[in-house]
Scaffold this active site. Structure first.
Site, PDB file in Angstrom:
ATOM      1  N   LYS A  42       0.843  -1.205   0.000  1.00  0.00           N
ATOM      2  CA  LYS A  42       0.000   0.000   0.000  1.00  0.00           C
ATOM      3  C   LYS A  42       0.876   1.252   0.000  1.00  0.00           C
ATOM      4  O   LYS A  42       2.072   1.181   0.311  1.00  0.00           O
ATOM      5  CB  LYS A  42      -0.900  -0.025   1.234  1.00  0.00           C
ATOM      6  N   ARG A 135     -10.400  -0.535  14.365  1.00  0.00           N
ATOM      7  CA  ARG A 135     -10.186   0.282  13.183  1.00  0.00           C
ATOM      8  C   ARG A 135     -11.182  -0.259  12.164  1.00  0.00           C
ATOM      9  O   ARG A 135     -12.357   0.018  12.276  1.00  0.00           O
ATOM     10  CB  ARG A 135      -8.714   0.164  12.755  1.00  0.00           C
ATOM     11  N   TYR A 251      17.346  29.032   8.812  1.00  0.00           N
ATOM     12  CA  TYR A 251      16.243  29.749   9.450  1.00  0.00           C
ATOM     13  C   TYR A 251      16.432  29.801  10.957  1.00  0.00           C
ATOM     14  O   TYR A 251      16.776  28.802  11.595  1.00  0.00           O
ATOM     15  CB  TYR A 251      14.913  29.040   9.156  1.00  0.00           C
ATOM     16  N   MET A 299      12.806  23.709   3.423  1.00  0.00           N
ATOM     17  CA  MET A 299      11.900  22.980   2.543  1.00  0.00           C
ATOM     18  C   MET A 299      12.652  22.237   1.436  1.00  0.00           C
ATOM     19  O   MET A 299      12.354  21.085   1.130  1.00  0.00           O
ATOM     20  CB  MET A 299      10.894  23.951   1.918  1.00  0.00           C
TER      21      MET A 299
END
Ligand SMILES: *Cc1c(COP(=O)(O)O)cnc(C)c1O
Length: 351
Positions: A42, A135, A251, A299
Protein backbone atom coordinates in the site's frame (compact mmCIF):
# COMPACT_ATOMS: atom_id res chain seq x y z
CA UNK A 1 11.28 25.08 -31.30
CA UNK A 2 12.08 21.39 -31.01
CA UNK A 3 9.49 19.23 -29.26
CA UNK A 4 12.22 16.89 -28.09
CA UNK A 5 11.97 16.51 -24.30
CA UNK A 6 15.17 17.71 -22.69
CA UNK A 7 16.07 15.62 -19.68
CA UNK A 8 16.70 17.39 -16.36
CA UNK A 9 18.68 15.08 -14.08
CA UNK A 10 17.19 15.13 -10.58
CA UNK A 11 19.40 16.70 -7.87
CA UNK A 12 18.08 14.21 -5.29
CA UNK A 13 17.47 10.51 -5.72
CA UNK A 14 16.66 7.30 -3.87
CA UNK A 15 18.96 4.34 -4.38
CA UNK A 16 16.94 1.17 -3.81
CA UNK A 17 18.58 -2.19 -3.19
CA UNK A 18 16.56 -4.96 -4.87
CA UNK A 19 18.75 -7.77 -3.50
CA UNK A 20 18.19 -6.53 0.06
CA UNK A 21 14.43 -6.25 -0.57
CA UNK A 22 14.28 -9.85 -1.77
CA UNK A 23 16.41 -11.09 1.13
CA UNK A 24 14.21 -9.24 3.63
CA UNK A 25 11.15 -10.97 2.17
CA UNK A 26 12.89 -14.37 2.19
CA UNK A 27 13.94 -13.90 5.84
CA UNK A 28 10.43 -12.82 6.86
CA UNK A 29 9.00 -15.79 4.96
CA UNK A 30 11.37 -18.11 6.87
CA UNK A 31 10.48 -16.46 10.19
CA UNK A 32 6.81 -16.98 9.33
CA UNK A 33 7.33 -20.73 9.79
CA UNK A 34 4.58 -22.81 8.14
CA UNK A 35 2.87 -19.62 6.99
CA UNK A 36 3.78 -17.99 3.72
CA UNK A 37 4.75 -14.32 3.78
CA UNK A 38 2.81 -11.92 1.57
CA UNK A 39 3.68 -8.25 1.16
CA UNK A 40 1.94 -5.00 2.13
CA UNK A 41 2.54 -2.71 -0.86
CA UNK A 42 0.00 0.00 0.00
CA UNK A 43 0.94 3.69 -0.29
CA UNK A 44 3.13 2.95 -3.31
CA UNK A 45 5.00 0.26 -1.35
CA UNK A 46 5.54 2.69 1.55
CA UNK A 47 6.75 5.33 -0.89
CA UNK A 48 9.42 3.25 -2.61
CA UNK A 49 7.58 2.32 -5.83
CA UNK A 50 4.93 -0.43 -5.78
CA UNK A 51 5.36 -1.58 -9.38
CA UNK A 52 9.07 -2.34 -8.92
CA UNK A 53 8.57 -3.86 -5.45
CA UNK A 54 5.86 -6.22 -6.73
CA UNK A 55 8.00 -7.16 -9.71
CA UNK A 56 10.99 -8.10 -7.52
CA UNK A 57 8.96 -9.93 -4.87
CA UNK A 58 6.84 -11.84 -7.35
CA UNK A 59 9.99 -13.11 -9.08
CA UNK A 60 11.15 -14.38 -5.68
CA UNK A 61 7.94 -16.32 -5.02
CA UNK A 62 5.70 -13.88 -3.12
CA UNK A 63 2.08 -14.37 -4.22
CA UNK A 64 -0.11 -12.28 -1.87
CA UNK A 65 -0.08 -8.50 -2.10
CA UNK A 66 -2.04 -5.96 -0.05
CA UNK A 67 -2.94 -2.38 -1.06
CA UNK A 68 -5.15 0.16 0.71
CA UNK A 69 -7.55 1.26 -2.04
CA UNK A 70 -8.73 0.61 -5.60
CA UNK A 71 -6.62 3.35 -7.14
CA UNK A 72 -3.59 1.47 -5.86
CA UNK A 73 -5.05 -1.83 -7.06
CA UNK A 74 -5.47 -0.41 -10.56
CA UNK A 75 -1.84 0.70 -10.69
CA UNK A 76 -0.68 -2.83 -9.93
CA UNK A 77 -3.23 -4.76 -11.94
CA UNK A 78 -0.94 -5.33 -14.93
CA UNK A 79 1.89 -6.58 -12.68
CA UNK A 80 -0.08 -9.29 -10.87
CA UNK A 81 0.53 -12.65 -12.55
CA UNK A 82 -1.95 -15.51 -12.58
CA UNK A 83 -1.46 -17.41 -9.33
CA UNK A 84 -0.78 -14.18 -7.42
CA UNK A 85 -3.49 -12.26 -5.56
CA UNK A 86 -4.10 -8.66 -4.67
CA UNK A 87 -6.25 -7.61 -1.68
CA UNK A 88 -7.73 -4.14 -1.08
CA UNK A 89 -7.52 -3.58 2.68
CA UNK A 90 -9.84 -0.58 2.96
CA UNK A 91 -12.76 -2.55 1.60
CA UNK A 92 -15.29 -1.71 -1.06
CA UNK A 93 -17.40 1.45 -0.96
CA UNK A 94 -20.47 1.84 -3.17
CA UNK A 95 -18.33 4.23 -5.27
CA UNK A 96 -15.75 1.46 -5.81
CA UNK A 97 -18.18 -1.18 -7.08
CA UNK A 98 -18.05 -0.36 -10.78
CA UNK A 99 -14.28 -0.75 -10.88
CA UNK A 100 -14.08 -3.52 -8.27
CA UNK A 101 -16.30 -5.96 -10.18
CA UNK A 102 -14.16 -5.47 -13.29
CA UNK A 103 -10.93 -6.01 -11.35
CA UNK A 104 -9.02 -9.17 -10.51
CA UNK A 105 -8.25 -7.73 -7.04
CA UNK A 106 -10.32 -8.83 -4.01
CA UNK A 107 -11.91 -6.44 -1.52
CA UNK A 108 -11.30 -7.06 2.16
CA UNK A 109 -14.88 -7.03 3.49
CA UNK A 110 -14.82 -4.90 6.65
CA UNK A 111 -18.49 -4.61 7.62
CA UNK A 112 -21.88 -6.28 7.24
CA UNK A 113 -22.84 -3.51 4.76
CA UNK A 114 -19.86 -4.41 2.59
CA UNK A 115 -20.67 -8.13 2.87
CA UNK A 116 -24.20 -7.47 1.54
CA UNK A 117 -22.84 -5.18 -1.16
CA UNK A 118 -20.39 -7.84 -2.42
CA UNK A 119 -22.72 -10.86 -2.03
CA UNK A 120 -24.43 -10.61 -5.41
CA UNK A 121 -21.18 -10.37 -7.36
CA UNK A 122 -20.21 -13.97 -6.63
CA UNK A 123 -16.58 -12.83 -6.82
CA UNK A 124 -13.85 -13.76 -4.30
CA UNK A 125 -13.13 -11.58 -1.28
CA UNK A 126 -11.26 -11.55 2.03
CA UNK A 127 -12.92 -10.77 5.38
CA UNK A 128 -11.43 -8.62 8.14
CA UNK A 129 -12.40 -9.30 11.75
CA UNK A 130 -12.12 -6.63 14.43
CA UNK A 131 -10.15 -8.43 17.14
CA UNK A 132 -9.67 -5.35 19.30
CA UNK A 133 -7.97 -2.59 17.32
CA UNK A 134 -11.34 -1.01 16.51
CA UNK A 135 -10.19 0.28 13.18
CA UNK A 136 -11.73 -1.68 10.28
CA UNK A 137 -13.42 -5.09 10.49
CA UNK A 138 -16.56 -6.94 11.51
CA UNK A 139 -17.16 -7.30 15.26
CA UNK A 140 -17.23 -10.80 16.67
CA UNK A 141 -20.72 -10.35 18.08
CA UNK A 142 -22.05 -9.30 14.66
CA UNK A 143 -20.73 -12.32 12.75
CA UNK A 144 -23.98 -14.25 13.27
CA UNK A 145 -25.96 -11.57 11.41
CA UNK A 146 -24.77 -12.67 7.98
CA UNK A 147 -24.60 -15.99 6.15
CA UNK A 148 -20.89 -16.05 5.31
CA UNK A 149 -21.27 -19.22 3.27
CA UNK A 150 -22.82 -17.02 0.56
CA UNK A 151 -19.42 -15.35 -0.03
CA UNK A 152 -16.39 -16.87 -1.73
CA UNK A 153 -13.92 -16.07 1.08
CA UNK A 154 -10.20 -16.49 0.44
CA UNK A 155 -8.44 -15.01 3.51
CA UNK A 156 -9.99 -14.33 6.92
CA UNK A 157 -7.75 -11.76 8.56
CA UNK A 158 -7.33 -9.43 11.49
CA UNK A 159 -4.70 -6.85 12.40
CA UNK A 160 -2.55 -6.52 15.54
CA UNK A 161 -2.54 -3.10 17.21
CA UNK A 162 0.54 -3.47 19.42
CA UNK A 163 2.70 -6.26 17.97
CA UNK A 164 5.76 -4.02 18.42
CA UNK A 165 5.24 -4.19 22.22
CA UNK A 166 5.16 -7.03 24.73
CA UNK A 167 1.71 -6.45 26.12
CA UNK A 168 -1.42 -8.46 26.93
CA UNK A 169 -3.29 -6.99 23.95
CA UNK A 170 -1.43 -9.38 21.59
CA UNK A 171 -2.73 -12.52 23.31
CA UNK A 172 -6.20 -10.92 23.64
CA UNK A 173 -6.36 -10.28 19.92
CA UNK A 174 -5.10 -13.78 19.14
CA UNK A 175 -7.92 -15.21 21.26
CA UNK A 176 -10.58 -13.01 19.64
CA UNK A 177 -9.34 -13.86 16.16
CA UNK A 178 -9.27 -17.58 16.87
CA UNK A 179 -12.86 -17.41 18.20
CA UNK A 180 -13.99 -15.55 15.06
CA UNK A 181 -12.50 -18.20 12.75
CA UNK A 182 -15.14 -20.70 13.92
CA UNK A 183 -17.82 -18.58 12.19
CA UNK A 184 -16.02 -17.81 8.94
CA UNK A 185 -15.57 -20.33 6.13
CA UNK A 186 -12.39 -18.92 4.61
CA UNK A 187 -9.78 -20.85 2.67
CA UNK A 188 -6.88 -19.22 4.54
CA UNK A 189 -6.18 -17.21 7.70
CA UNK A 190 -3.84 -14.27 8.43
CA UNK A 191 -3.08 -12.14 11.49
CA UNK A 192 0.48 -10.82 11.58
CA UNK A 193 2.19 -7.74 10.19
CA UNK A 194 6.02 -7.44 10.35
CA UNK A 195 6.24 -7.21 14.13
CA UNK A 196 3.62 -9.95 14.59
CA UNK A 197 5.89 -12.40 12.76
CA UNK A 198 8.33 -12.07 15.68
CA UNK A 199 5.64 -13.01 18.24
CA UNK A 200 5.99 -16.70 17.41
CA UNK A 201 4.24 -19.51 15.59
CA UNK A 202 0.86 -19.06 17.33
CA UNK A 203 0.55 -15.76 15.45
CA UNK A 204 1.50 -17.05 12.00
CA UNK A 205 -1.66 -18.82 10.68
CA UNK A 206 -1.50 -19.41 6.87
CA UNK A 207 -0.22 -16.11 5.59
CA UNK A 208 1.66 -13.15 7.08
CA UNK A 209 1.51 -9.55 5.83
CA UNK A 210 4.83 -7.78 6.43
CA UNK A 211 5.22 -4.22 5.20
CA UNK A 212 7.68 -2.10 7.18
CA UNK A 213 10.30 -4.83 7.61
CA UNK A 214 10.37 -5.62 3.90
CA UNK A 215 11.55 -2.05 3.46
CA UNK A 216 14.18 -2.11 6.20
CA UNK A 217 12.18 -1.27 9.35
CA UNK A 218 12.67 -3.20 12.59
CA UNK A 219 10.20 -2.75 15.39
CA UNK A 220 11.27 -5.76 17.45
CA UNK A 221 14.74 -6.99 18.49
CA UNK A 222 13.90 -10.51 17.20
CA UNK A 223 14.09 -9.13 13.64
CA UNK A 224 17.52 -7.51 14.02
CA UNK A 225 20.07 -9.31 11.88
CA UNK A 226 17.42 -10.50 9.38
CA UNK A 227 16.49 -7.10 7.98
CA UNK A 228 18.66 -4.91 5.76
CA UNK A 229 18.31 -1.28 4.74
CA UNK A 230 16.91 -0.93 1.24
CA UNK A 231 16.44 2.82 0.69
CA UNK A 232 19.38 5.24 0.52
CA UNK A 233 18.44 8.93 -0.07
CA UNK A 234 21.16 10.79 -1.99
CA UNK A 235 21.50 14.54 -2.50
CA UNK A 236 23.68 16.62 -4.75
CA UNK A 237 25.75 19.52 -3.39
CA UNK A 238 24.53 22.85 -4.80
CA UNK A 239 27.08 25.10 -3.11
CA UNK A 240 30.05 24.93 -0.74
CA UNK A 241 30.92 27.81 1.61
CA UNK A 242 33.33 28.59 4.43
CA UNK A 243 32.08 29.65 7.86
CA UNK A 244 33.94 31.90 10.29
CA UNK A 245 33.41 31.92 14.07
CA UNK A 246 30.04 33.60 14.79
CA UNK A 247 28.53 32.81 11.35
CA UNK A 248 24.97 31.47 11.58
CA UNK A 249 23.24 28.87 9.42
CA UNK A 250 19.65 28.57 8.22
CA UNK A 251 16.24 29.75 9.45
CA UNK A 252 16.29 31.22 12.95
CA UNK A 253 20.05 30.71 13.15
CA UNK A 254 19.85 27.36 14.90
CA UNK A 255 23.56 26.76 14.36
CA UNK A 256 26.42 29.16 14.98
CA UNK A 257 30.00 28.28 14.02
CA UNK A 258 32.64 28.52 16.77
CA UNK A 259 35.58 27.91 14.42
CA UNK A 260 36.45 28.13 10.71
CA UNK A 261 34.96 25.23 8.76
CA UNK A 262 33.43 24.42 5.39
CA UNK A 263 29.76 23.50 4.85
CA UNK A 264 27.83 22.17 1.88
CA UNK A 265 24.26 23.04 0.91
CA UNK A 266 22.32 20.00 -0.34
CA UNK A 267 19.40 19.77 -2.78
CA UNK A 268 16.98 18.06 -0.38
CA UNK A 269 14.61 19.28 2.32
CA UNK A 270 11.51 18.61 4.33
CA UNK A 271 9.39 18.79 1.17
CA UNK A 272 11.22 15.58 0.18
CA UNK A 273 10.32 13.95 3.49
CA UNK A 274 13.67 14.71 5.13
CA UNK A 275 11.77 16.24 8.03
CA UNK A 276 12.70 18.91 10.57
CA UNK A 277 13.32 16.26 13.23
CA UNK A 278 16.73 15.91 11.55
CA UNK A 279 17.61 19.59 12.20
CA UNK A 280 21.01 19.58 14.00
CA UNK A 281 20.55 15.75 14.38
CA UNK A 282 20.76 14.11 10.96
CA UNK A 283 23.91 12.72 9.37
CA UNK A 284 25.03 12.45 5.76
CA UNK A 285 28.01 10.47 4.49
CA UNK A 286 30.50 10.76 1.68
CA UNK A 287 32.26 7.40 1.56
CA UNK A 288 33.23 6.95 5.24
CA UNK A 289 33.27 10.66 6.08
CA UNK A 290 30.51 11.73 8.46
CA UNK A 291 28.73 15.01 7.60
CA UNK A 292 26.42 16.24 10.39
CA UNK A 293 23.34 18.33 9.54
CA UNK A 294 23.73 21.92 10.75
CA UNK A 295 20.80 24.11 11.76
CA UNK A 296 17.23 23.72 10.63
CA UNK A 297 16.25 21.62 7.64
CA UNK A 298 14.62 23.92 5.02
CA UNK A 299 11.90 22.98 2.54
CA UNK A 300 14.35 22.35 -0.32
CA UNK A 301 17.80 22.66 1.26
CA UNK A 302 19.95 21.18 4.02
CA UNK A 303 23.31 22.41 5.34
CA UNK A 304 25.92 19.84 6.39
CA UNK A 305 29.35 20.21 7.97
CA UNK A 306 31.97 18.93 5.50
CA UNK A 307 35.00 19.29 7.78
CA UNK A 308 35.54 15.53 7.41
CA UNK A 309 35.53 15.76 3.59
CA UNK A 310 36.82 19.26 2.74
CA UNK A 311 37.50 18.30 -0.89
CA UNK A 312 33.73 18.11 -1.59
CA UNK A 313 32.47 20.57 -4.20
CA UNK A 314 29.38 21.56 -6.18
CA UNK A 315 27.73 18.60 -7.98
CA UNK A 316 29.25 15.93 -5.70
CA UNK A 317 26.77 13.49 -4.14
CA UNK A 318 26.28 12.59 -0.48
CA UNK A 319 24.07 9.95 1.17
CA UNK A 320 21.73 10.40 4.13
CA UNK A 321 21.93 8.09 7.15
CA UNK A 322 18.55 6.40 6.62
CA UNK A 323 18.89 3.08 8.41
CA UNK A 324 15.31 3.22 9.67
CA UNK A 325 15.73 2.28 13.36
CA UNK A 326 18.76 4.58 13.64
CA UNK A 327 17.26 7.46 11.63
CA UNK A 328 14.12 7.17 13.76
CA UNK A 329 16.13 7.49 16.97
CA UNK A 330 18.09 10.46 15.55
CA UNK A 331 14.97 12.35 14.44
CA UNK A 332 12.21 11.19 16.77
CA UNK A 333 10.13 10.38 13.66
CA UNK A 334 8.53 6.92 13.35
CA UNK A 335 10.11 4.43 10.94
CA UNK A 336 6.80 4.31 9.03
CA UNK A 337 6.68 8.07 8.51
CA UNK A 338 10.35 8.17 7.54
CA UNK A 339 9.79 6.01 4.46
CA UNK A 340 6.21 6.76 3.44
CA UNK A 341 7.05 10.47 3.41
CA UNK A 342 9.82 10.27 0.82
CA UNK A 343 8.43 12.55 -1.86
CA UNK A 344 8.01 12.65 -5.61
CA UNK A 345 10.98 14.89 -6.39
CA UNK A 346 13.40 12.01 -5.99
CA UNK A 347 14.49 9.97 -8.96
CA UNK A 348 14.11 6.37 -7.78
CA UNK A 349 16.67 3.92 -9.11
CA UNK A 350 17.01 0.23 -8.32
CA UNK A 351 20.36 -1.50 -8.13
C1 LIG B 1 -0.12 -1.87 6.83
C2 LIG B 1 -0.69 -3.17 7.17
C3 LIG B 1 0.13 -4.30 7.28
C4 LIG B 1 1.64 -4.21 7.27
O1 LIG B 1 2.07 -3.72 8.53
P1 LIG B 1 3.63 -3.47 8.90
O2 LIG B 1 3.58 -3.05 10.32
O3 LIG B 1 4.11 -2.39 8.00
O4 LIG B 1 4.35 -4.74 8.67
C5 LIG B 1 -0.48 -5.53 7.47
N1 LIG B 1 -1.83 -5.63 7.57
C6 LIG B 1 -2.66 -4.57 7.51
C7 LIG B 1 -4.12 -4.74 7.65
C8 LIG B 1 -2.12 -3.30 7.32
O5 LIG B 1 -2.93 -2.23 7.29
Amino acid sequence: MSDKVIEIPSPARLRLDSRALVENWQNLDKKSGRAKAGAAVKANAYGLGAVEVVRHLQESGCTDFFVANWQEARELQAEIKSGSRLSVLNGVRQEDMAYAISSAAKPVINSLEQARRWQSTGLPCDVMVNSGMNRLGVNLEDLSQFDWSTLDIDIVLSHLASADEDCPQNADQLEQFTAALKHLPGKRTSLSNSAGIALGSAYHFDCTRPGLSLYGGQQRPELAGSIQQIVFPEAQILQVRMLKPGDKVGYNANYTADHDHPIAILAMGYADGYLCGFSNQGIFYHDEAKLPVLGRVSMDLIAVDISNAPHLKESDWVTAEYNLPLASSLSGISQYELITGLGNRYARYWV
